[in-house]
Write a protein that holds these residues in place. Structure first.
Motif, PDB file in Angstrom:
ATOM      1  N   MET A 183       0.829  -1.200   0.000  1.00 48.02           N
ATOM      2  CA  MET A 183       0.000   0.000   0.000  1.00 48.02           C
ATOM      3  C   MET A 183       0.869   1.257   0.000  1.00 48.02           C
ATOM      4  O   MET A 183       0.466   2.311  -0.500  1.00 48.02           O
ATOM      5  CB  MET A 183      -0.929  -0.001   1.208  1.00 48.02           C
ATOM      6  N   GLU A 184       2.069   1.138   0.534  1.00 45.72           N
ATOM      7  CA  GLU A 184       2.978   2.273   0.568  1.00 45.72           C
ATOM      8  C   GLU A 184       3.822   2.383  -0.702  1.00 45.72           C
ATOM      9  O   GLU A 184       4.107   3.487  -1.174  1.00 45.72           O
ATOM     10  CB  GLU A 184       3.915   2.144   1.785  1.00 45.72           C
ATOM     11  N   SER A 185       4.198   1.218  -1.250  1.00 47.36           N
ATOM     12  CA  SER A 185       5.236   1.240  -2.287  1.00 47.36           C
ATOM     13  C   SER A 185       4.766   0.895  -3.698  1.00 47.36           C
ATOM     14  O   SER A 185       5.493   1.163  -4.660  1.00 47.36           O
ATOM     15  CB  SER A 185       6.360   0.268  -1.905  1.00 47.36           C
ATOM     16  N   CYS A 186       3.597   0.270  -3.877  1.00 46.31           N
ATOM     17  CA  CYS A 186       3.199  -0.246  -5.200  1.00 46.31           C
ATOM     18  C   CYS A 186       1.924   0.424  -5.685  1.00 46.31           C
ATOM     19  O   CYS A 186       0.839   0.214  -5.119  1.00 46.31           O
ATOM     20  CB  CYS A 186       3.013  -1.759  -5.141  1.00 46.31           C
ATOM     21  N   GLU A 187       2.043   1.212  -6.732  1.00 41.34           N
ATOM     22  CA  GLU A 187       0.906   1.931  -7.287  1.00 41.34           C
ATOM     23  C   GLU A 187      -0.146   0.976  -7.857  1.00 41.34           C
ATOM     24  O   GLU A 187      -1.351   1.187  -7.689  1.00 41.34           O
ATOM     25  CB  GLU A 187       1.391   2.884  -8.385  1.00 41.34           C
ATOM     26  N   VAL A 188       0.305  -0.094  -8.547  1.00 44.53           N
ATOM     27  CA  VAL A 188      -0.633  -1.068  -9.131  1.00 44.53           C
ATOM     28  C   VAL A 188      -1.465  -1.716  -8.046  1.00 44.53           C
ATOM     29  O   VAL A 188      -2.688  -1.870  -8.183  1.00 44.53           O
ATOM     30  CB  VAL A 188       0.142  -2.145  -9.939  1.00 44.53           C
ATOM     31  N   TYR A 189      -0.832  -2.096  -6.939  1.00 43.48           N
ATOM     32  CA  TYR A 189      -1.561  -2.734  -5.832  1.00 43.48           C
ATOM     33  C   TYR A 189      -2.557  -1.762  -5.218  1.00 43.48           C
ATOM     34  O   TYR A 189      -3.686  -2.142  -4.895  1.00 43.48           O
ATOM     35  CB  TYR A 189      -0.574  -3.222  -4.783  1.00 43.48           C
ATOM     36  N   ARG A 190      -2.153  -0.504  -5.049  1.00 40.73           N
ATOM     37  CA  ARG A 190      -3.071   0.483  -4.478  1.00 40.73           C
ATOM     38  C   ARG A 190      -4.299   0.665  -5.362  1.00 40.73           C
ATOM     39  O   ARG A 190      -5.425   0.767  -4.869  1.00 40.73           O
ATOM     40  CB  ARG A 190      -2.355   1.825  -4.294  1.00 40.73           C
ATOM     41  N   GLU A 191      -4.081   0.687  -6.676  1.00 43.71           N
ATOM     42  CA  GLU A 191      -5.222   0.837  -7.591  1.00 43.71           C
ATOM     43  C   GLU A 191      -6.191  -0.330  -7.447  1.00 43.71           C
ATOM     44  O   GLU A 191      -7.416  -0.142  -7.446  1.00 43.71           O
ATOM     45  CB  GLU A 191      -4.708   0.922  -9.032  1.00 43.71           C
ATOM     46  N   ILE A 192      -5.657  -1.549  -7.368  1.00 40.86           N
ATOM     47  CA  ILE A 192      -6.515  -2.728  -7.191  1.00 40.86           C
ATOM     48  C   ILE A 192      -7.252  -2.628  -5.863  1.00 40.86           C
ATOM     49  O   ILE A 192      -8.464  -2.885  -5.770  1.00 40.86           O
ATOM     50  CB  ILE A 192      -5.678  -4.021  -7.256  1.00 40.86           C
ATOM     51  N   ALA A 193      -6.526  -2.241  -4.798  1.00 46.21           N
ATOM     52  CA  ALA A 193      -7.125  -2.185  -3.461  1.00 46.21           C
ATOM     53  C   ALA A 193      -8.246  -1.156  -3.400  1.00 46.21           C
ATOM     54  O   ALA A 193      -9.348  -1.435  -2.891  1.00 46.21           O
ATOM     55  CB  ALA A 193      -6.044  -1.874  -2.435  1.00 46.21           C
ATOM     56  N   TYR A 194      -8.004   0.039  -3.926  1.00 42.24           N
ATOM     57  CA  TYR A 194      -9.016   1.089  -3.849  1.00 42.24           C
ATOM     58  C   TYR A 194     -10.197   0.826  -4.782  1.00 42.24           C
ATOM     59  O   TYR A 194     -11.275   1.389  -4.590  1.00 42.24           O
ATOM     60  CB  TYR A 194      -8.385   2.452  -4.166  1.00 42.24           C
ATOM     61  N   SER A 195      -9.987  -0.023  -5.795  1.00 44.48           N
ATOM     62  CA  SER A 195     -11.113  -0.386  -6.662  1.00 44.48           C
ATOM     63  C   SER A 195     -12.067  -1.366  -5.979  1.00 44.48           C
ATOM     64  O   SER A 195     -13.204  -1.536  -6.416  1.00 44.48           O
ATOM     65  CB  SER A 195     -10.595  -0.991  -7.970  1.00 44.48           C
ATOM     66  N   GLN A 196     -11.613  -1.998  -4.891  1.00 44.52           N
ATOM     67  CA  GLN A 196     -12.437  -2.999  -4.206  1.00 44.52           C
ATOM     68  C   GLN A 196     -12.918  -2.531  -2.832  1.00 44.52           C
ATOM     69  O   GLN A 196     -14.015  -2.872  -2.410  1.00 44.52           O
ATOM     70  CB  GLN A 196     -11.646  -4.301  -4.041  1.00 44.52           C
ATOM     71  N   LEU A 197     -12.092  -1.782  -2.115  1.00 44.73           N
ATOM     72  CA  LEU A 197     -12.396  -1.395  -0.737  1.00 44.73           C
ATOM     73  C   LEU A 197     -12.252   0.110  -0.563  1.00 44.73           C
ATOM     74  O   LEU A 197     -11.490   0.769  -1.277  1.00 44.73           O
ATOM     75  CB  LEU A 197     -11.452  -2.108   0.242  1.00 44.73           C
ATOM     76  N   THR A 198     -12.971   0.615   0.414  1.00 44.25           N
ATOM     77  CA  THR A 198     -12.820   2.020   0.758  1.00 44.25           C
ATOM     78  C   THR A 198     -11.574   2.196   1.611  1.00 44.25           C
ATOM     79  O   THR A 198     -11.017   1.233   2.150  1.00 44.25           O
ATOM     80  CB  THR A 198     -14.041   2.517   1.537  1.00 44.25           C
ATOM     81  N   GLU A 199     -11.136   3.439   1.765  1.00 48.71           N
ATOM     82  CA  GLU A 199      -9.944   3.716   2.565  1.00 48.71           C
ATOM     83  C   GLU A 199     -10.141   3.294   4.005  1.00 48.71           C
ATOM     84  O   GLU A 199      -9.216   2.770   4.653  1.00 48.71           O
ATOM     85  CB  GLU A 199      -9.592   5.196   2.484  1.00 48.71           C
ATOM     86  N   ALA A 200     -11.366   3.475   4.509  1.00 49.38           N
ATOM     87  CA  ALA A 200     -11.636   3.075   5.889  1.00 49.38           C
ATOM     88  C   ALA A 200     -11.526   1.571   6.054  1.00 49.38           C
ATOM     89  O   ALA A 200     -10.973   1.065   7.040  1.00 49.38           O
ATOM     90  CB  ALA A 200     -13.033   3.556   6.307  1.00 49.38           C
ATOM     91  N   GLU A 201     -12.042   0.816   5.071  1.00 55.30           N
ATOM     92  CA  GLU A 201     -11.961  -0.645   5.141  1.00 55.30           C
ATOM     93  C   GLU A 201     -10.520  -1.116   5.023  1.00 55.30           C
ATOM     94  O   GLU A 201     -10.106  -2.057   5.703  1.00 55.30           O
ATOM     95  CB  GLU A 201     -12.820  -1.253   4.022  1.00 55.30           C
ATOM     96  N   LEU A 202      -9.745  -0.454   4.175  1.00 59.38           N
ATOM     97  CA  LEU A 202      -8.340  -0.832   4.034  1.00 59.38           C
ATOM     98  C   LEU A 202      -7.549  -0.543   5.302  1.00 59.38           C
ATOM     99  O   LEU A 202      -6.591  -1.254   5.621  1.00 59.38           O
ATOM    100  CB  LEU A 202      -7.715  -0.087   2.849  1.00 59.38           C
ATOM    101  N   ASN A 203      -7.964   0.468   6.029  1.00 60.65           N
ATOM    102  CA  ASN A 203      -7.288   0.801   7.278  1.00 60.65           C
ATOM    103  C   ASN A 203      -7.780  -0.031   8.448  1.00 60.65           C
ATOM    104  O   ASN A 203      -7.321   0.146   9.577  1.00 60.65           O
ATOM    105  CB  ASN A 203      -7.475   2.285   7.592  1.00 60.65           C
ATOM    106  N   GLY A 204      -8.740  -0.929   8.140  1.00 60.31           N
ATOM    107  CA  GLY A 204      -9.209  -1.848   9.168  1.00 60.31           C
ATOM    108  C   GLY A 204     -10.208  -1.262  10.134  1.00 60.31           C
ATOM    109  O   GLY A 204     -10.471  -1.822  11.194  1.00 60.31           O
TER     110      GLY A 204
END
Length: 596
Positions: free
Chosen positions: A568-589
């Protein structure tokens, strides 16, 4: 064809020798009957009153020859059937065994539809030609040569007419053979195509109906069916010419023999000489018919042999193909050797006949008990990576190591014993739930009923399995069509768990599960199988966020690897996949961290 006959055992060769002996006996009896016919004719024409006893005697012997010939024919048919059935049995087993050893490269080269045709239709063609061949191919030349020897010592005019008829028959058969043989090769390929269209339609019947594509599929099938039918009609019509032409030649030969005989008899001065020549004419007519019969038998073989030869060539193609994935030499490791490790060292891969690599310099290491996950867009090479571990394909460059050993050095059985593989598309076999979960073999492991139940429980399938009337013995139809997609995936996971492997490979194996079942299943796997290494291909962030190592693939290259937080800190591709599925609040647990 000789290579195919190597599948025969000593018993079938004994049967073949007995068949040849019976055929020789049959030919001798068939060629003896015209001699008795000649004797009876001479006795009858001479008109002497004391000849009735001799006529009855020769008639009885002629009848005995006919009976002996019939019994010999029955014996030959029995032995031929035994040989053909044994040959087809072993050929089917050999082809099936060879296909079982094929890697995906060979299976894709032949195609599934073609392999099915070669295992069934092509072997049936060989069985037919062997069954008829012993009765006809062996008998025809023996009969023809013997009959020709018999007639060469008689009147040359009759011999010349018979020779002319034989030349015409041979010329006709060669012409038809040259015209038809290429079409027989095409028939088998068109049969493959028809099989492929039919199989495709049956496999995708739900999609066909959902999209109202029945008419399209009917047109597609009709085109393949029509092309096959036209080719078969051409071959059938060409072969159909043989029978009437052979009948005309036989009738014309008989007419010519009697016309020449009548002229020769009319030229003789005495009755005794005429009676003797008349008897010779009757005998010669019988011999000539045997010659024609021999060539008619060959005509039958010419009808079935071309297609059988094409089938033999297709069977040999399968049997002569050597699998690209060869067994290594290592079947076991020392007791102190590391277990459950998976390592990729600068691995690149290119599919056969492809112009570019689909994987480029992939490197990672999974320690025992760790979970490694692969994520990326469709076509990024995730499934290709995991397919290299059980050697469905071999790496083009670099090394894939399991337990510190290159997978190419393991025997395939030893390698697969270490792996529990759950494919992207759950595969069920006809049988029961128990037989599907306790599937396959593993050295030193017994698939008990308790082990099956435990595996199903871990895979979260206990409720729906025990809810069925027959429980673990509930019937599973071919392809598992009487189970839902999620149920099939859980049974497929239970099958892998039951093997107690060192390494689990989950190739997008949670996609058909609801979020709750997905979470419970992952928790159960982590709790119950903590000592096993897991390699997971997934599309959901929630499925892989707790993995020890996550690889992010894009166009066959690793563009990021690390834990969820690191990526989440270092990979732009992973962040794009993550934010396409979950909200920032969900990603932060903060809430619903496992919802996708």
């Amino acid at each position: 064809m000789i290579g195919i006959l190597k599948a025969l055992k000593w018993r079938e060769w004994v049967y073949a020798a007995l068949s040849v002996a019976c055929i020789v006996l049959q030919v001798w009896l068939d060629l003896t009957m015209p001699d008795y016919m000649s004797s009876i004719t001479q006795l009858a024409v001479s008109g002497a009153g004391g000849n009735m006893g001799a006529i009855w005697r020769d008639g009885g012997l002629m009848l005995a020859c006919a009976l002996g010939s019939a019994l010999s024919s029955v014996a030959v048919g029995f032995f031929a059937a035994q040989i053909a059935a044994a040959l087809s049995f072993r050929l089917r087993a050999q082809v099936f065994d060879r296909v079982e050893s094929f890697s995906m490269q060979e299976i894709n080269r032949f195609s599934t539809a073609s392999l099915i045709t070669r295992t069934t239709n092509d072997i049936t063609q060989v069985q037919m030609v062997v069954s008829m061949g012993l009765q006809v191919v062996i008998k025809a030349p023996i009969l023809a040569v013997w009959a020709v020897i018999k007639i060469t010592s008689t009147n040359w005019q009759w011999s010349a007419v018979t020779a002319a008829a034989v030349v015409l028959m041979v010329a006709l058969m060669l012409f038809i053979l040259l015209a038809v043989f290429p079409k027989f090769r095409k028939v088998q390929k068109l049969t493959d195509n028809l099989n492929a269209v039919t199989r495709e339609n049956l496999t995708g019947v739900r999609v066909v109906r959902a999209y109202n594509a029945e008419e399209y599929q009917e047109e597609k099938f009709a085109k393949a069916n029509l092309e096959l039918t036209k080719t078969q009609l051409f071959t059938s019509r060409a072969m159909a010419v043989l029978a009437p032409v052979m009948t005309m030649l036989m009738s014309g030969l008989t007419l010519a023999i009697y016309w020449i005989g009548a002229s020769l008899i009319d030229a003789l001065p005495t009755g005794a000489e005429r009676a003797a020549l008349f008897g010779q004419m009757a005998a010669f007519s019988g011999y000539a018919m045997q010659v024609v019969a021999a060539f008619m038998m060959l005509a039958i073989i010419f009808i079935i042999l071309p297609r059988a030869m094409v089938s033999v060539r297709r069977i040999r193609e399968v049997l002569d193909t050597r699998p690209a994935i060869a067994d290594g030499a290592i079947s076991s490791l020392p007791a102190d050797a590391p277990t459950g490790t998976v390592e990729f060292r600068h691995v690149s891969f290119r599919y056969p006949d492809a112009s570019d690599d689909v994987l480029h310099d992939v490197s990672f290491r999974a320690e025992r008990g760790q979970t490694v996950a692969l994520i990326g867009s469709t076509g990024s090479g995730k499934s290709t990576v995991v397919n290299l571990i059980p050697r469905f394909y071999d790496a083009t460059e670099g090394e894939v190591l399991v337990d510190g050993v290159n997978v190419k050095d393991f025997t395939l059985a030893a390698l697969h014993d270490r792996i529990g593989y759950v494919p992207q598309r759950a595969v069920m076999f006809s049988g029961t739930v128990e037989s599907n979960v306790a599937y396959g073999e593993k050295e030193g492991l017994a698939f008990t009923e308790e082990k099956v139940k435990e595996a199903v429980r871990i895979a979260q399938g206990q409720d729906f399995v025990e809810g069925k009337e027959d429980g673990y013995r509930a019937f599973v139809s071919q392809g598992g069509t009487n189970f839902s997609g999620g149920q099939k995936q859980r049974l497929s996971i239970a099958r892998a768990v039951c093997r107690e492997p060192e390494i689990f490979i989950f190739d997008d194996s949670f996609s058909a599960l609801d979020y709750k079942t997905d979470k419970l299943l992952r928790q159960a796997l982590k709790r119950e199988l903590s000592g096993a290494t897991s390699v997971i291909v997934a599309q959901r962030i929630g499925t892989i966020r707790d993995a020890d190592l996550i690889l992010v693939l894009e166009e066959g290259r690793v563009v990021g690897q690390g834990t969820h937080e690191e990526l989440m800190e270092s990979c732009e591709v992973y962040r794009e996949i993550a934010y396409s599925q979950l909200t920032e609040a969900e990603l932060n647990g903060q809430k619903g961290g496992d919802r996708t």
